[in-house]
Design a protein around this motif. Sequence first.
Motif, PDB file in Angstrom:
ATOM      1  N   PRO A 212       0.797  -1.236   0.000  1.00 31.17           N
ATOM      2  CA  PRO A 212       0.000   0.000   0.000  1.00 31.17           C
ATOM      3  C   PRO A 212       0.826   1.281   0.000  1.00 31.17           C
ATOM      4  O   PRO A 212       0.448   2.261  -0.632  1.00 31.17           O
ATOM      5  CB  PRO A 212      -0.824  -0.124   1.283  1.00 31.17           C
ATOM      6  CG  PRO A 212      -0.916  -1.581   1.526  1.00 31.17           C
ATOM      7  CD  PRO A 212       0.381  -2.157   1.029  1.00 31.17           C
TER       8      PRO A 212
ATOM      9  N   THR B  56       1.816   9.167   4.551  1.00 35.87           N
ATOM     10  CA  THR B  56       0.700   8.729   5.385  1.00 35.87           C
ATOM     11  C   THR B  56      -0.334   9.831   5.562  1.00 35.87           C
ATOM     12  O   THR B  56      -1.363   9.613   6.174  1.00 35.87           O
ATOM     13  CB  THR B  56       1.192   8.279   6.771  1.00 35.87           C
ATOM     14  OG1 THR B  56       1.880   9.369   7.386  1.00 35.87           O
ATOM     15  CG2 THR B  56       2.104   7.076   6.659  1.00 35.87           C
TER      16      THR B  56
ATOM     17  N   ALA C 131     -12.323   3.140   0.182  1.00 38.30           N
ATOM     18  CA  ALA C 131     -11.247   2.222   0.568  1.00 38.30           C
ATOM     19  C   ALA C 131     -11.665   0.768   0.352  1.00 38.30           C
ATOM     20  O   ALA C 131     -10.908  -0.028  -0.205  1.00 38.30           O
ATOM     21  CB  ALA C 131     -10.859   2.447   2.032  1.00 38.30           C
TER      22      ALA C 131
ATOM     23  N   PRO D 190      -6.059   0.048   2.130  1.00 38.24           N
ATOM     24  CA  PRO D 190      -6.242   0.481   3.520  1.00 38.24           C
ATOM     25  C   PRO D 190      -6.835   1.894   3.581  1.00 38.24           C
ATOM     26  O   PRO D 190      -6.643   2.702   2.665  1.00 38.24           O
ATOM     27  CB  PRO D 190      -4.832   0.462   4.102  1.00 38.24           C
ATOM     28  CG  PRO D 190      -4.060  -0.451   3.215  1.00 38.24           C
ATOM     29  CD  PRO D 190      -4.670  -0.306   1.846  1.00 38.24           C
TER      30      PRO D 190
END
Length: 127
Positions: free
Chosen positions: A21, A29, A77, A83
Amino acid sequence: MARRSWSPDQPDEEPGSVARPYTITRGRTRPAGDEEIEFETLVWTTPVAALSLPTLGVHWRAVADLCREVVSLAEVAARLGVPIGVARVLIGDMAEAGLVRLQRPRHANEGSEITLLTRVLHGLRQL
């Protein structure tokens, strides 16, 4: 095989690939805007995205196509099979670029985990 030049909205992997991912977001992030996007934030594609669809990277194109209807971040998602953090980065970056609009929940400023859990429990009971 010729390699494409890198662009933040055009990673090499196709949606649903077995790539890690973090490669989709190039290790980020957080989206470009530092604002947190809640699970239940509603997302929909803008007319700009519809016009830009052929030029978007594979993940942005998948999000833009999915968000032709109003859907939540959590649903994006789930449907993309990524994720929630990856979906947050993709959607946040797309919002910064004017490709999607966000409607935040009214309770977004409450910030309490207990409040969130209470809302989730209430929603589950309604099912």
